[in-house]
Design an enzyme around this catalytic site. Structure first.
Site, PDB file in Angstrom:
ATOM      1  N   ASN A   1      53.558   7.143  75.938  1.00  0.00           N
ATOM      2  CA  ASN A   1      54.961   7.604  75.946  1.00  0.00           C
ATOM      3  C   ASN A   1      55.306   8.489  77.140  1.00  0.00           C
ATOM      4  O   ASN A   1      56.441   8.485  77.602  1.00  0.00           O
ATOM      5  CB  ASN A   1      55.309   8.308  74.627  1.00  0.00           C
ATOM      6  CG  ASN A   1      54.451   9.517  74.360  1.00  0.00           C
ATOM      7  OD1 ASN A   1      53.280   9.542  74.727  1.00  0.00           O
ATOM      8  ND2 ASN A   1      55.010  10.519  73.736  1.00  0.00           N
TER       9      ASN A   1
ATOM     10  N   PRO B   1      44.051   6.183  80.844  1.00  0.00           N
ATOM     11  CA  PRO B   1      45.434   6.072  80.380  1.00  0.00           C
ATOM     12  C   PRO B   1      45.563   4.948  79.369  1.00  0.00           C
ATOM     13  O   PRO B   1      44.665   4.107  79.246  1.00  0.00           O
ATOM     14  CB  PRO B   1      46.193   5.712  81.664  1.00  0.00           C
ATOM     15  CG  PRO B   1      45.185   5.008  82.521  1.00  0.00           C
ATOM     16  CD  PRO B   1      43.822   5.524  82.139  1.00  0.00           C
TER      17      PRO B   1
ATOM     18  N   GLU C   1      45.709  16.287  70.467  1.00  0.00           N
ATOM     19  CA  GLU C   1      47.162  16.459  70.370  1.00  0.00           C
ATOM     20  C   GLU C   1      47.696  15.196  69.729  1.00  0.00           C
ATOM     21  O   GLU C   1      47.739  14.139  70.366  1.00  0.00           O
ATOM     22  CB  GLU C   1      47.769  16.673  71.761  1.00  0.00           C
ATOM     23  CG  GLU C   1      47.284  17.924  72.470  1.00  0.00           C
ATOM     24  CD  GLU C   1      47.768  19.215  71.822  1.00  0.00           C
ATOM     25  OE1 GLU C   1      48.707  19.175  71.009  1.00  0.00           O
ATOM     26  OE2 GLU C   1      47.197  20.269  72.130  1.00  0.00           O
ATOM     27  N   LEU C   2      48.098  15.299  68.465  1.00  0.00           N
ATOM     28  CA  LEU C   2      48.345  14.081  67.683  1.00  0.00           C
ATOM     29  C   LEU C   2      49.815  13.937  67.286  1.00  0.00           C
ATOM     30  O   LEU C   2      50.695  14.511  67.895  1.00  0.00           O
ATOM     31  CB  LEU C   2      47.417  14.078  66.464  1.00  0.00           C
ATOM     32  CG  LEU C   2      45.931  14.314  66.783  1.00  0.00           C
ATOM     33  CD1 LEU C   2      45.097  14.389  65.515  1.00  0.00           C
ATOM     34  CD2 LEU C   2      45.390  13.241  67.719  1.00  0.00           C
TER      35      LEU C   2
ATOM     36  N   CYS D   1      56.309  13.173  71.083  1.00  0.00           N
ATOM     37  CA  CYS D   1      55.557  13.692  69.936  1.00  0.00           C
ATOM     38  C   CYS D   1      56.361  14.784  69.243  1.00  0.00           C
ATOM     39  O   CYS D   1      56.281  14.938  68.031  1.00  0.00           O
ATOM     40  CB  CYS D   1      54.198  14.198  70.371  1.00  0.00           C
ATOM     41  SG  CYS D   1      54.269  15.371  71.737  1.00  0.00           S
TER      42      CYS D   1
END
Ligand code: NDP
Length: 518
Positions: free
Chosen positions: A159, A183, A254-255, A288
């Protein structure tokens, strides 16, 4: 080992190609459906090679010192601004996002971060002298020092190919580590451009490398690095943690998120409606920390919904080729379109109303219309599962207590926002919300405060980026204790003797037995 340019001589590359079987992965522009390039899908042996090169390059990078590394990072900062059109164009081409979502958000962040870590790394990682109150330690010199771990693996999502992938490499590099970035196979081109940038700005060869490939490439990378910085879904984050456990490698995760927005009756309605529209739909909702659900107090609910609907109706969607053309771009990741459709269908079947949008569009590219849903509740996936698309479900609540209860009714805890003119009340409510960051009368912008930690609670992550912790996590910390003047034998040393043991016990009783804390 980039597919754009390689430092290896052609004959070496041919030999490597013959020896190693690999597949090509096509990279598509989601706004047009065209395949724009293809990248190599690196296998485990090739990842191991990258790791060997990275480790070999790291000591010289560390030896450059903070100043030497900062010089290169500042050159990168300048390069990024000078090549701004190219950087933005690459992001837009592989994501189909609006120009501004790439230029202002991604490029703006990365250029700022290069300067920030170049400037602040020395202070964050300076030796720290601490004084201990423990009588056994008093008078001794205690210093905490930070040393780069060596080789850091960064695994990024699709994203934000610059902000979330290369962005997390910058502090790792500033600390003196070599970095391998994996990536997403969906958006690898920006990372490859960053590899070119680092080389052009004088970074030693192999200090920053890009491992193109799929999830297997990412999994293989975990086996070779000293720290894994992962940004992506909670489901993959669990796999990353499990794989890293095999080699006892530390991870930062980092979810996902399901960020709530709480709008109280005394809020500035126009600002709240503008912010809801923007922070739910910028980057096509693929953030996110997108506003993913809104709770509005009864008295202002109708007015708020009316304003949001007007604003969302006016948004332009389509293929971006320059600034100011479209507001909402494409859906970047193919399976995501079905997921968004499924959530909207599920909500409608359970009684929700679609006031704007609600449909996928396939005119040339892959789009989902900016969508406003009302009459929603927590039986619906749109209110409980991460959407990651341009939808804005709005729910009426009786009061702030109900809003906070619903905000916390989620496995996620990434960030949240509270909207009110009563700042003291807003700040008090913020402290009751289970999330890594809460904004009052704002959203998302805390991400750009590089001085403050950004990380999730609950299923939204482990650890944080930014602030002191955002660079210290890429280092091993060491306590160095020095004793200068001391007797030949300390009282507590062997042999144990009744008299001294009694005296020591008395001392402990005197120090701690009166409810006083040293
Ligand atoms: P994924 O979890 O699908 O993928 C993330 C990365 O992990 C990709 O590079 C992927 O490769 C790779 N990967 C896949 N399988 C494995 C594996 N077994 N081992 C190691 N790596 C693997 O996430 P998305 O790319 O779909 O990103 C969207 C998610 O990211 C959302 O949930 C969003 O909330 C979250 N996110 C969180 C942020 C935060 O700061 N908390 C910021 C931005 C996004 P490939 O893509 O090539 O398959």
């Amino acid at each position: 080992m980039s597919t754009i340019e390689s430092s290896e001589r052609p004959e070496e590359r041919r030999a490597a190609d013959i020896e190693t079987e690999y597949r090509e992965i096509p990279v598509e522009n989601p706004a047009t459906g065209e395949v724009i390039r293809s990248i190599r899908n690196l296998g485990p042996d090739e990842v191991a090679d990258l790791a060997r090169r990275g480790r070999a390059a790291q000591p010289a990078w560390e030896a450059l010192g903070f100043e030497g590394r900062a010089r290169i990072l500042r050159r990168c900062q300048k390069w990024m601004i000078q090549h701004g059109e190219r950087v933005t164009g690459t992001i837009v081409e592989e994501t189909g996002k609006a120009w501004e979502d790439a230029q202002v958000t991604e490029l703006g962040y990365a250029a700022g971060a290069l300067g920030y870590w170049a400037k602040h790394a020395p202070a964050y990682l300076a030796d720290e002298r601490v004084r201990s109150s423990n009588p056994f330690v008093m008078g001794k010199k205690v210093v905490i020092r930070y040393q780069p771990l060596g080789l850091v693996g960064v695994i990024g999502p699709w994203n934000f190919p610059l902000l979330n992938s290369f962005g997390d490499c910058i502090p790792a590099l500033a600390a003196g580590n070599a970095v391998i970035l994996k990536p997403s196979q969906t958006t690898p081109l920006t990372s490859l451009l960053m590899e070119d940038m680092m080389r052009a700005c004088g970074a030693p060869e192999h200090v920053f490398q890009v491992a193109t490939g799929d999830g297997e490439t990412g999994a293989a990378l975990i086996d070779h690095v000293d720290f894994v910085m992962f940004t992506g879904s909670t489901a993959t984050g669990k796999k990353v943690m499990a794989r890293a456990a095999e080699t006892v490698t530390p991870v930062g995760l980092e979810l996902g998120g399901k960020d709530p927005m709480v709008v109280l009756a005394d809020a500035d309605l126009d600002r709240a409606a503008n912010a809801a529209t923007y922070y739910a739909l910028n980057n096509g909702g693929q953030v996110c920390i997108s506003i993913e659900r809104v709770y509005v107090e009864g008295p202002i609910y109708d007015a708020f919904v009316g304003k949001v609907v007007d604003k969302v109706r006016g948004l332009r969607q389509g293929r971006p080729t320059g600034p100011g053309e479209v507001d909402v771009g494409a859906v970047i990741f193919p399976p995501q379109l079905e997921l968004i459709e499924d959530q909207v269908r599920d909500a409608v079947e359970k009684g929700a109303k679609v006031l704007v949008g609600g449909h996928a569009r396939h005119d040339g590219g892959r789009y989902f219309e900016p969508t406003v849903l009302v009459d929603v509740d927590h039986t619906m996936k749109a209110m409980t599962e991460e959407t990651f698309g341009p939808t804005l479900p709005i729910m009426k609540v009786a009061d702030a207590d109900e809003a906070v209860r619903l905000a916390n009714d989620s496995p996620y805890g990434l960030s949240a926002s509270v909207w009110t003119r009563d700042i003291a009340r807003g700040e008090a409510l913020a402290r009751r919300i289970e999330a890594g960051a809460v904004c009052i009368n704002d959203a998302q912008l805390n991400y750009f405060a590089l001085e403050a930690p950004m990380g999730g609670w609950k299923a939204s992550g482990l650890g944080s980026r930014h602030g002191a912790g955002g660079i210290r996590k890429y280092c091993a910390q060491q306590t160095v204790m020095t004793t200068r003047l001391a007797p030949r034998r300390d009282l507590h040393m062997f042999p144990y003797r009744r008299l001294t043991s009694r005296a020591l016990a008395k001392g402990i009783g005197f120090l701690y037995g009166r409810g006083k804390r040293p």
